[in-house]
Every structure is written in C-alpha cells, then in structure tokens.
Scaffold this active site. Structure first.
Site, PDB file in Angstrom:
ATOM      1  N   TYR A 251       0.832  -1.202   0.000  1.00 23.51           N
ATOM      2  CA  TYR A 251       0.000   0.000   0.000  1.00 23.51           C
ATOM      3  C   TYR A 251       0.871   1.259   0.000  1.00 23.51           C
ATOM      4  O   TYR A 251       2.096   1.173  -0.069  1.00 23.51           O
ATOM      5  CB  TYR A 251      -0.984  -0.045   1.159  1.00 23.51           C
TER       6      TYR A 251
ATOM      7  N   GLY B 252      -4.080 -15.011  13.083  1.00 29.47           N
ATOM      8  CA  GLY B 252      -5.100 -14.498  12.188  1.00 29.47           C
ATOM      9  C   GLY B 252      -6.154 -15.504  11.797  1.00 29.47           C
ATOM     10  O   GLY B 252      -7.223 -15.577  12.401  1.00 29.47           O
ATOM     11  N   ARG B 253      -5.877 -16.310  10.774  1.00 30.04           N
ATOM     12  CA  ARG B 253      -6.901 -17.230  10.252  1.00 30.04           C
ATOM     13  C   ARG B 253      -7.448 -18.152  11.331  1.00 30.04           C
ATOM     14  O   ARG B 253      -8.639 -18.488  11.326  1.00 30.04           O
ATOM     15  CB  ARG B 253      -6.301 -18.063   9.110  1.00 30.04           C
TER      16      ARG B 253
ATOM     17  N   ARG C  38       3.404  -1.225  10.520  1.00 31.17           N
ATOM     18  CA  ARG C  38       3.496  -2.561   9.909  1.00 31.17           C
ATOM     19  C   ARG C  38       4.306  -2.502   8.621  1.00 31.17           C
ATOM     20  O   ARG C  38       4.103  -1.590   7.803  1.00 31.17           O
ATOM     21  CB  ARG C  38       2.095  -3.107   9.628  1.00 31.17           C
TER      22      ARG C  38
END
Length: 393
Positions: free
Chosen positions: A175, A319-320, A227
């Site tokens: 990003y 996370g997952r 991050r």
C-alpha cells in the site's frame, strides 16, 4: 492443570499501556462495511465475538483519504461523521479487556478506478503494480502528498476521539506507505524519492504528523504501531538490506511497536535462497530491544505461538485461526485445548459471525488455507518460501 505459555504473560508498552497477554489479532480484511465506509452491525458482531481473550486487537484497515480506498466493504475514517460508528467499533473490540488498535492506510496504486468511482488511483510515481489488470496510477504532487500526510494526522485524531487505544500505520502489503519506500513504485527524483533515505521521507513524515496528533489530543496512553513487509519480489524492489536500514531508522521514531507482515512466521528470504536465517530474527537483531516486535504468519496451535514468544519476540499475532476459533485464548487459559477448532465448516459461518462477502473473499484469496472441513486441506509448505495469497494472517 493449565500449561503456562510465554504468550500468556502480560506486556507493558513504554508509554504505559498494558495488555493482559501477548496474543494479537492482526488486521484482517472482512469486507463487511457499507459502501460509504460506515460500520455495519454484522461487523460489530464479528468484532465483539473475537474480543476479550487477546491482549491486543488490531482492526480491519480504514482509509484516511477519499482517494485512498482500496476495496469495497472497507472502513473509512475520512470524516468526523464516521466517529460515532468507529466508537462502536472500539467498544466492541475492547469487550472484556482487549485493547483496540485501529489500522489506517491509503491504498495508493493498489486500488482502481471502479472502486474510486471513476477516479484514477494515485501513487508515488506513475508505475503500475505487477499484478493482473493493474491500472497505471497518477503521480502525486507535492501538495497532494502533504495533504495525505495531514489526512493521517486527522485520522489519528478521530481514532482518539472514538476511544481506540492506538493506531497502526499500514506500511505493508504494497500500500501507499510501502509504495513510497519501494524502488519499484517510487521513481521520483525530488525530496520524496531517489535515494533509499529519501524514499523513507514520506513514511517518516506520516509518523511525525501522527505523533503530533497523539501529543495534542490523547489524554491517556495511546499506542502508534507500524506494519512492514520485509521484502518485495519485483525488480527493482525492496530487499532485506533496505528493510534493515529502515528498521534501524524506525527504531528511533515516536512509535510503540513494529509489526512484520508475512504469510509464514519463520519465512527466510524470498530473494536470497542461500540465507537460511528467518527474516523475523534478522529484524529482532536489528531492533536490539529498541521497539517491541509483533510476528505473524500461519500460527495456529499454542505450541506454535509459544515458539514465537519463547524466542524473545514480544507478541504473536494469530489471524486465520482466530476466524475459526474466536475463543482460542480462553480455551488455552482454561486447559481446554482439545476443543480448539482447527477447521471451519461453511455450515458454521453465521455462528462465527463471518458474513457472505467476507467468506467469498477468504475462499477466493486463501482457498484451502482456511482448512475447510469437507474439502482437501492445503500444503503447509506453500507459504514458507513464497508470498502467501494474503499476507499477514
């Protein structure tokens, strides 16, 4: 008797904010906001279901600028009108004692004119990303760059007013913050690009503006995290030597932690196959205790989480697995590990608070890596030596 894992120890940031354990929910895309970026009741339910066990809960990302939206269903923090809804987000995430961090970003060239309703994406330079159907962005002017820096500051003010315990600057996953640091996306020759040092100027200016907002508006300990993605595979692209120099500079900035986004916690270099030292340990050595470090990437079991914190990495992000098992921490704490779910059934999505748009996103990007119960499982080796389909979870 409950086994005592190192990740169950509490942690205190230098600014005084204390978290009850070292388990972190990383920012995970859930594409469940309304078209304008407002919070939905489905999101609030999803967030509250996962709060309470972990020490630190980092939200799905919110865009800071109107032209910074990256995908449909994304949170927005572009205007004060979003503060009441974001206050509900903060409250849901802080349920039963978790600390709430709002991740903020500008998508830059990782958007498209359809998402932006006919507006061309922008970036450091007019260079398209190396991905299918990528649009060539428009190069930002100096005035526009200053405006986006201010947008990050205003977003931080709004996060403070909404009741969050901190913000995380999303400088990873290609990003805009990363686009300015990358020699692939940044071909500028002015103060915002050229040398490695000048490619740091935009993220450092954002950090400075965010810190000013914290000093001015926060009346309680408010954390600022950053991050990063440690490497790119493009040529030219970010290499580990660049990242270690950037990490050395970040360690002296007014931030409170560094979060390394990878698909596998112990990944070695994507570009130098002869180097077998995990990237996270290289970064830990470079930091040398100057900043707390969060590690993420395919961590699922208590033993895998403990391996991270046992090696002196301050926090471990899961996370997952938290999607499949919202009560992961609580089950570890109560010696109930045998009941932890490591697979997910499409019949249980409503019980897990996972909306149809989020599920479609997950199975499109991660497919078998979600451990769908009635489908062939994935090869766990697939994330170890290459970029994951969706990094950072």
């Amino acid at each position: 008797m409950t086994k005592h894992y190192s990740f169950l120890n509490n942690f205190k940031f230098k600014n005084g904010l204390e978290i009850k354990n070292r388990v972190v929910i990383p920012p995970m895309t859930e594409v469940s906001s309304f078209e304008d970026g407002s919070i939905s009741t489905d999101e609030l339910r999803y967030l509250q279901m996962r709060a309470g066990g972990v020490g630190l809960f980092i939200s799905p990302v919110a865009n800071v600028s109107e032209n910074g939206k990256g995908f449909e269903g994304e949170l927005s923090i572009t205007s004060d009108r979003f503060i009441p809804g974001l206050a509900k987000v903060a409250s849901a995430m802080k349920f039963n004692g978790s600390k709430a961090i709002l991740q903020i970003f500008h998508a830059g060239r990782m958007s498209n004119s359809k998402v932006l309703r006919g507006v061309q994406p922008v970036s450091a330079s007019a260079v398209a990303a190396e991905r299918p159907n990528a649009e060539t962005p428009r190069e930002l002017s100096n005035e526009e760059i200053e405006g986006i820096i201010n947008d990050f500051g205003e977003a931080t003010r709004r996060a403070i007013e909404a009741g969050f315990d901190g913000i995380e600057l999303h400088g990873a996953n290609t990003y805009l913050l990363q686009q300015f640091f990358s020699p692939h996306s940044n071909r500028r020759t002015d103060n915002w690009g050229g040398s490695l040092e000048k490619r740091m100027n935009f993220p450092l200016a954002v950090i400075k503006r965010v810190h000013e907002a914290v000093v001015k508006y926060a009346n309680h300990p408010f954390v600022v995290g950053y991050r990063i993605s440690p490497e790119e595979i493009e040529n030219p692209g970010i290499r580990m030597s660049d990242t270690l120099k950037f990490v050395n500079v970040l360690a002296d900035q007014p931030i409170d932690y560094l979060h390394v986004s990878m698909g596998y916690a112990w990944r070695t270099s994507l570009n130098n196959k002869e180097d077998t030292q995990p990237l996270i340990l290289k970064i830990k050595d470079q930091l040398n205790g100057r900043l707390p470090l969060i590690c993420v990437g395919s961590v699922e079991t208590p033993d895998e989480a403990a391996e991270v914190t046992d090696k002196g990495i301050d926090m471990v992000a899961i996370g997952r697995e938290i999607l499949r098992e919202p009560k992961w921490v609580q089950k570890v704490e109560t010696d109930d590990e045998d009941s932890i779910r490591y697979t997910i059934s499409e019949q249980d999505l409503d019980d897990l608070g996972i909306t149809p748009p989020m599920w479609n996103f997950l199975i499109f990007r991660l497919k078998s890596a979600m451990h769908i119960s009635n489908q062939p499982d994935y090869d766990p080796e697939q994330f170890k030596n290459k970029l994951a389909p969706h990094e950072g979870a």
